[in-house]
Design a protein around this motif. Sequence first.
Motif, mmCIF file in Angstrom:
data_model
loop_
_atom_site.group_PDB
_atom_site.id
_atom_site.type_symbol
_atom_site.label_atom_id
_atom_site.label_comp_id
_atom_site.label_asym_id
_atom_site.label_seq_id
_atom_site.Cartn_x
_atom_site.Cartn_y
_atom_site.Cartn_z
ATOM 1 N N SER A 31 0.843 -1.275 0.088
ATOM 2 C CA SER A 31 -0.122 -0.020 0.148
ATOM 3 C C SER A 31 0.757 1.339 -0.032
ATOM 4 N N PHE A 32 2.247 1.315 0.303
ATOM 5 C CA PHE A 32 3.007 2.330 -0.041
ATOM 6 C C PHE A 32 2.704 3.432 0.840
ATOM 7 N N GLU A 33 2.463 4.764 0.380
ATOM 8 C CA GLU A 33 2.199 5.868 1.351
ATOM 9 C C GLU A 33 0.953 5.928 1.753
ATOM 10 N N TYR A 34 -0.059 5.076 1.351
ATOM 11 C CA TYR A 34 -1.466 5.211 1.509
ATOM 12 C C TYR A 34 -2.125 4.654 2.796
ATOM 13 N N PHE A 35 -3.131 5.244 3.281
ATOM 14 C CA PHE A 35 -3.632 4.823 4.566
ATOM 15 C C PHE A 35 -5.270 4.572 4.457
ATOM 16 N N PRO A 36 -5.569 3.716 5.014
ATOM 17 C CA PRO A 36 -5.133 2.577 5.982
ATOM 18 C C PRO A 36 -4.164 1.717 4.790
ATOM 19 N N GLY A 37 -3.229 0.759 5.608
ATOM 20 C CA GLY A 37 -2.299 0.258 4.970
ATOM 21 C C GLY A 37 -2.795 -1.314 4.889
ATOM 22 N N THR A 67 6.388 10.373 4.891
ATOM 23 C CA THR A 67 6.725 9.575 4.155
ATOM 24 C C THR A 67 6.848 10.034 2.561
ATOM 25 N N PRO A 68 7.866 9.777 2.014
ATOM 26 C CA PRO A 68 7.952 10.207 0.644
ATOM 27 C C PRO A 68 7.144 9.512 -0.278
ATOM 28 N N TYR A 69 6.798 9.896 -1.679
ATOM 29 C CA TYR A 69 5.709 9.026 -2.386
ATOM 30 C C TYR A 69 6.498 7.780 -2.614
ATOM 31 N N SER A 70 5.750 6.698 -2.807
ATOM 32 C CA SER A 70 6.314 5.312 -3.332
ATOM 33 C C SER A 70 7.195 4.665 -2.280
ATOM 34 N N ARG A 71 7.120 5.315 -1.080
ATOM 35 C CA ARG A 71 7.906 4.579 0.024
ATOM 36 C C ARG A 71 6.657 4.278 0.883
ATOM 37 N N GLY A 72 6.941 3.724 2.152
ATOM 38 C CA GLY A 72 6.076 3.172 3.022
ATOM 39 C C GLY A 72 5.850 1.963 3.296
ATOM 40 N N ILE A 73 4.960 1.225 3.015
ATOM 41 C CA ILE A 73 4.686 -0.179 3.333
ATOM 42 C C ILE A 73 4.979 -1.125 2.045
ATOM 43 N N TYR A 74 5.948 -1.922 2.058
ATOM 44 C CA TYR A 74 6.328 -2.719 0.821
ATOM 45 C C TYR A 74 5.968 -4.236 0.967
ATOM 46 N N ALA A 75 5.549 -4.951 0.090
ATOM 47 C CA ALA A 75 5.730 -6.329 0.170
ATOM 48 C C ALA A 75 5.331 -7.045 1.236
ATOM 49 N N PRO A 76 3.995 -6.996 1.585
ATOM 50 C CA PRO A 76 3.592 -7.912 2.862
ATOM 51 C C PRO A 76 3.315 -9.337 2.569
ATOM 52 N N THR A 77 3.442 -10.112 3.623
ATOM 53 C CA THR A 77 3.490 -11.639 3.494
ATOM 54 C C THR A 77 2.235 -12.006 4.557
ATOM 55 N N ILE A 78 1.364 -12.758 3.972
ATOM 56 C CA ILE A 78 0.259 -13.416 5.097
ATOM 57 C C ILE A 78 0.328 -14.827 5.144
ATOM 58 N N ARG A 79 0.472 -15.137 6.512
ATOM 59 C CA ARG A 79 0.661 -16.303 6.922
ATOM 60 C C ARG A 79 -0.546 -16.806 7.905
ATOM 61 N N TYR A 80 -0.913 -18.151 7.933
ATOM 62 C CA TYR A 80 -1.724 -18.651 9.190
ATOM 63 C C TYR A 80 -1.323 -19.984 9.709
ATOM 64 N N HIS A 81 -1.207 -19.883 11.009
ATOM 65 C CA HIS A 81 -0.730 -21.144 11.863
ATOM 66 C C HIS A 81 -1.335 -21.146 13.134
ATOM 67 N N GLU A 82 -2.014 -22.556 13.256
ATOM 68 C CA GLU A 82 -2.712 -22.598 14.543
ATOM 69 C C GLU A 82 -3.614 -21.673 15.139
ATOM 70 N N GLY A 489 8.330 6.022 -9.473
ATOM 71 C CA GLY A 489 7.837 5.496 -8.284
ATOM 72 C C GLY A 489 7.180 4.190 -8.818
ATOM 73 N N PHE A 490 6.375 3.613 -7.684
ATOM 74 C CA PHE A 490 5.860 2.294 -7.730
ATOM 75 C C PHE A 490 4.217 2.271 -7.630
ATOM 76 N N VAL A 491 3.671 3.298 -7.679
ATOM 77 C CA VAL A 491 2.291 3.058 -7.432
ATOM 78 C C VAL A 491 1.386 3.314 -8.622
ATOM 79 N N GLY A 492 0.252 2.783 -8.558
ATOM 80 C CA GLY A 492 -0.763 3.304 -9.469
ATOM 81 C C GLY A 492 -1.386 4.616 -9.256
ATOM 82 N N ALA A 493 -2.390 5.038 -10.246
ATOM 83 C CA ALA A 493 -3.140 5.948 -10.372
ATOM 84 C C ALA A 493 -4.206 6.069 -9.221
ATOM 85 N N TYR A 494 -4.735 7.136 -8.653
ATOM 86 C CA TYR A 494 -5.857 7.277 -7.929
ATOM 87 C C TYR A 494 -6.437 8.350 -8.589
#
Length: 521
Positions: A31-37, A67-82, A489-494
Amino acid sequence: MKTFKNPIIPGFYPDPSICRVEDDYYLVTSSFEYFPGVPIFHSKDLVHWRQIGHVLDRPEQLNLDQTPYSRGIYAPTIRYHEGIFYMITTFVVSPTGARRNFYVTATDPAGPWSNPIWLPDAPGIDPSLLFDDDGKVYYTGNRKPPAGQLYKKHNEIWLQELDTETGKLIGEKYSLWDGALKNAHAQEAPHLYKINGWYYLIIAEGGTGHTHAVTIARSKSVTGPYEMTETNPILTHRHLGKQHPIVNVGHADIVQTQFGDWWMVCLASRPYGGYYRNLGRETFLVPFVWEDGWPIVNPGKGVIEPEMEFPHLPEHKWPAQPLHDSFESTKLADQWNFIRTPRGDFWSLSERKGHLRLKAKPENIMEEENPSFVGRRQQHINFYAELVVEFKPEKATDSAGLVLLQNHNYQIRVEMVSENDQLAVKLTRREAGEDQQIARQPLSINKIYLGVEAVGQDYTFTYATELSEWRVLAEKVDGRILSTDMAGGFVGAYLGMYCSGNGEASTAYADFDWFEYQGRE
């Protein structure tokens, strides 16, 4: 043959990660510099997805101030365990500053999720987790090699045990993808899996642009040594050229269905009007099989296709997302975002029932700040959007209206303003930080309708004082400035709603009665 169309999640939803819990699938993206992330999605059939919220939806979880544009939250991973969901990701502070890795947990993927558990001794980006069958948990990420980079974009993939009881990395750090495996560059996005007694390490390499690719290695020991398949890369489109309809394929995660089939989610882009990617990097789906212990992606084809055979899963469609948001709810719908963490009391759904009220902040959308802006992703090559806004400027600096946004230096604004005590609507195209006024029309009323229709890279802007009396403000405005290929940068248009005092404090506010967005592909 029943088919589905790629991308499965259109628009700026990059770096997908997926997990399955019985017959439910969950997916997160950057989600980069956008909120919520970190938007999170739910599916029953891998094709139809509904957003169920955001993982990072509280300011105490995600501070994006400055936070500069195209920075912030990069590459999340989701996992499930027990019984517990884990989302681990990187917060990129600045272009050259710290990369801070953390994870959060939840028992319900729709939330609430915990506050961040920071991992201070975790360099690099793109963290992932493996829950091994012996009870141990392993962290993988990328970093610059401790001995130094030997060539441009030389990274290594490293591993360390994670103690989830204490929230700390423990033991030795191991280098997994370096040494004998130096035929790749920009090594990133590692995901580690244990399948049939082998540890498989899937990474992205080649950079997230046109040369992006998915490669794989395996080992009998979690710490290595790892050997690559001779068929690497197992997925890429870089050999297909820039005229191909799907480009820059990479950054993959895999999942096995409850019936034993294997699928891969990854990012890719759809250029149009030339090699311009206004939609950013989107989420795609492709099948694969195992052959001689290695994945063969889309057998016989080897690439992602725009239309593919539907998974062998019961089809499960969700109710269609409303095209028209009348702001009747007590909270914003999940598709809406702010730029950076919202600070101050600048928006409301309650001060005027059935309206989104945006109050003018001194900050504007031409700065790397938190402006009074609420927007959503452009998700279609051809689309139409319109809104109604009621706005009375208090000062000559006040403005409000519709913004099509790539970043603070590349955007198109349709704003109500007061110039020489005359209310007007004006269209401004901003390229490389320079504003150019394209059109201006006087107004005699402070409630107007604004519309934009995109046909490829041609954007036509309209306005009306009555819904039956639309007038053209400007035709065929070039939309290529909304692509990363021009803006960087790395984001798409809004696109979204906006109000500002443009450097001055103001008591002005804009009331938006509704907003409608409709794809026309």
